[in-house]
Write a protein that holds these residues in place. Sequence first.
Motif, PDB file in Angstrom:
ATOM      1  N   VAL A 145     -17.929  12.271  31.077  1.00 33.68           N
ATOM      2  CA  VAL A 145     -17.751  12.838  32.399  1.00 33.68           C
ATOM      3  C   VAL A 145     -19.328  13.194  33.268  1.00 33.68           C
ATOM      4  N   PHE A 146     -20.805  13.545  32.557  1.00 34.55           N
ATOM      5  CA  PHE A 146     -21.903  13.384  33.565  1.00 34.55           C
ATOM      6  C   PHE A 146     -22.128  12.148  33.752  1.00 34.55           C
ATOM      7  N   TRP A 147     -22.123  10.844  33.835  1.00 31.57           N
ATOM      8  CA  TRP A 147     -21.643   9.247  34.395  1.00 31.57           C
ATOM      9  C   TRP A 147     -21.152  10.038  35.685  1.00 31.57           C
ATOM     10  N   LEU A 148     -20.026   9.638  35.335  1.00 31.32           N
ATOM     11  CA  LEU A 148     -18.222  10.143  36.464  1.00 31.32           C
ATOM     12  C   LEU A 148     -19.052  10.796  37.602  1.00 31.32           C
ATOM     13  N   GLY A 149     -19.452  12.171  37.148  1.00 31.00           N
ATOM     14  CA  GLY A 149     -18.826  13.391  37.770  1.00 31.00           C
ATOM     15  C   GLY A 149     -20.291  13.451  38.568  1.00 31.00           C
ATOM     16  N   SER A 150     -21.738  12.948  38.576  1.00 29.22           N
ATOM     17  CA  SER A 150     -22.733  12.993  38.540  1.00 29.22           C
ATOM     18  C   SER A 150     -23.255  11.460  40.226  1.00 29.22           C
ATOM     19  N   ARG A 151     -21.880  10.576  39.800  1.00 28.51           N
ATOM     20  CA  ARG A 151     -22.370   9.744  40.885  1.00 28.51           C
ATOM     21  C   ARG A 151     -20.818   9.656  42.307  1.00 28.51           C
ATOM     22  N   LEU A 153     -19.581  12.805  42.549  1.00 31.70           N
ATOM     23  CA  LEU A 153     -19.856  14.139  42.784  1.00 31.70           C
ATOM     24  C   LEU A 153     -21.058  14.886  43.093  1.00 31.70           C
ATOM     25  N   PRO A 154     -22.041  14.125  43.620  1.00 32.75           N
ATOM     26  CA  PRO A 154     -23.764  14.341  43.255  1.00 32.75           C
ATOM     27  C   PRO A 154     -23.941  16.021  43.869  1.00 32.75           C
ATOM     28  N   ARG A 155     -23.049  16.113  44.860  1.00 36.50           N
ATOM     29  CA  ARG A 155     -23.434  17.450  45.530  1.00 36.50           C
ATOM     30  C   ARG A 155     -23.261  18.950  44.540  1.00 36.50           C
ATOM     31  N   LEU A 156     -22.668  18.195  43.643  1.00 41.33           N
ATOM     32  CA  LEU A 156     -21.673  19.367  42.766  1.00 41.33           C
ATOM     33  C   LEU A 156     -23.117  19.725  41.828  1.00 41.33           C
ATOM     34  N   PRO A 157     -23.346  20.329  40.851  1.00 43.89           N
ATOM     35  CA  PRO A 157     -25.058  20.785  40.142  1.00 43.89           C
ATOM     36  C   PRO A 157     -24.272  20.148  38.787  1.00 43.89           C
TER      37      PRO A 157
END
Length: 430
Positions: A145-151, A153-157
């Motif tokens: 989830v961290f790897w996919l989410g940070s790529r 949706l990079p604007r989210l914390p």
Amino acid sequence: MVQDTERQPTAAPAVPSAPARALLPLILPALVAGIGCSLLLLLVSGVAERLQGALWEDLPDALGIGRYSAVWMLVVLTATGVLVGLVVWKVPGHAGPDPATLGLSAAPVAPGVLPGLLLATMLMLAGGPSLGPENPIIAANVALVFWLGSRLLPRLPRALWPALAEAATIGALFGTAVAAALVISEALAGRPMRGALWDNLFAPLAAGATGAMTTTLVAHPTFDLGLPPLGRPHAGQVLAALVIASAAALLGLAAVYAFPYVHRVFARLGHPMIALPAGGLVLGLLGGLGGPLTLFKGLSEVAELARAPGDRTAGQFATLAVVKLAALLVAASCGFRGGRIFPSVFIGAALGLTAHALVPSVPPALGIAAGVLGMLLAVTRQGWVSLFTAAVLVSSPTLLSLLCLASLPAWLLVTGRPQMQLRADGTAAR
């Protein structure tokens, strides 16, 4: 007339709530995380169950060997240690960090670690070591989830993604979002929060609810043991709950204090191809002593215990509890990838049924719930998870009040003590 302004109470500053427009963008990521984390858990559990059937039913039947004979348990558990040792030794990422250092919260690891971690987890679940899937599955879901989410949706914390993954996985594991909300709220209590509590819980609660609902719709899990509900409580039951929970907490603390020393023994072996097969061999010997009920993560085995609480003596229940506790210590120390919550549920339940066998006036439901409560408080040091898990095993509103009372002396025994989790240097976390 002069007013004494120093004695006038001052109102606490109101915590500002987040506007709806700040929370709405979190809903879709939370829903996707909940579904994805639940499906990964179901995939790993499903593959492990099929492999378990092949190892413990199909293969011994084909060879004409007893399914759970002492010899077969020794062979399978030692072989499981060999296979997991090969994964830890040879697969890139070495199946993640030392599992003794992991809990219900996990820092994101590199995605390349996950194939080895998941393979080692499936082999462990199928082979019979006394660990549950919670810690490695949480670690895997946090990493994904961290790897996919940070790529995407990079604007989210960046801190949002581990919280979503942890909540979603806990909701999927327990089949309810309440467990996820309790764990997250307990974690938030030790951190500075920006905004109101429910604003901080909004996205994790959505992820936990989605994970729980996905698991419920696909797999229909249940923790309820089907025991008769407790009637109107009396003074004897209050005393029994206090004593059983405290005794379970003390037994759990004994394992907690032994944990660093047992871990150090296996660490001195120096190589996973020595430590894990040795651990598997010891687990096979313990399985021969305690029988097949002391194998695996323990949830289905708890249901088997609860179906016939009168079929065993107090000595037999106590033996099951002690052997399972020793198996948990060995499996968690030698390098098998797994968590410590579900085996602790079995240990607490066996201890509670020991009390029922010694004092038949103690209802099995009360004994099991109080034993699980005390054991989980000692092992996890998480009050909400311990209360919730103990309560869902027995559907009885009356029991919840008794458990809240029983948690107080048990908490006094465990608070400030080491946890059954190690730091990177091998010392116990507090």
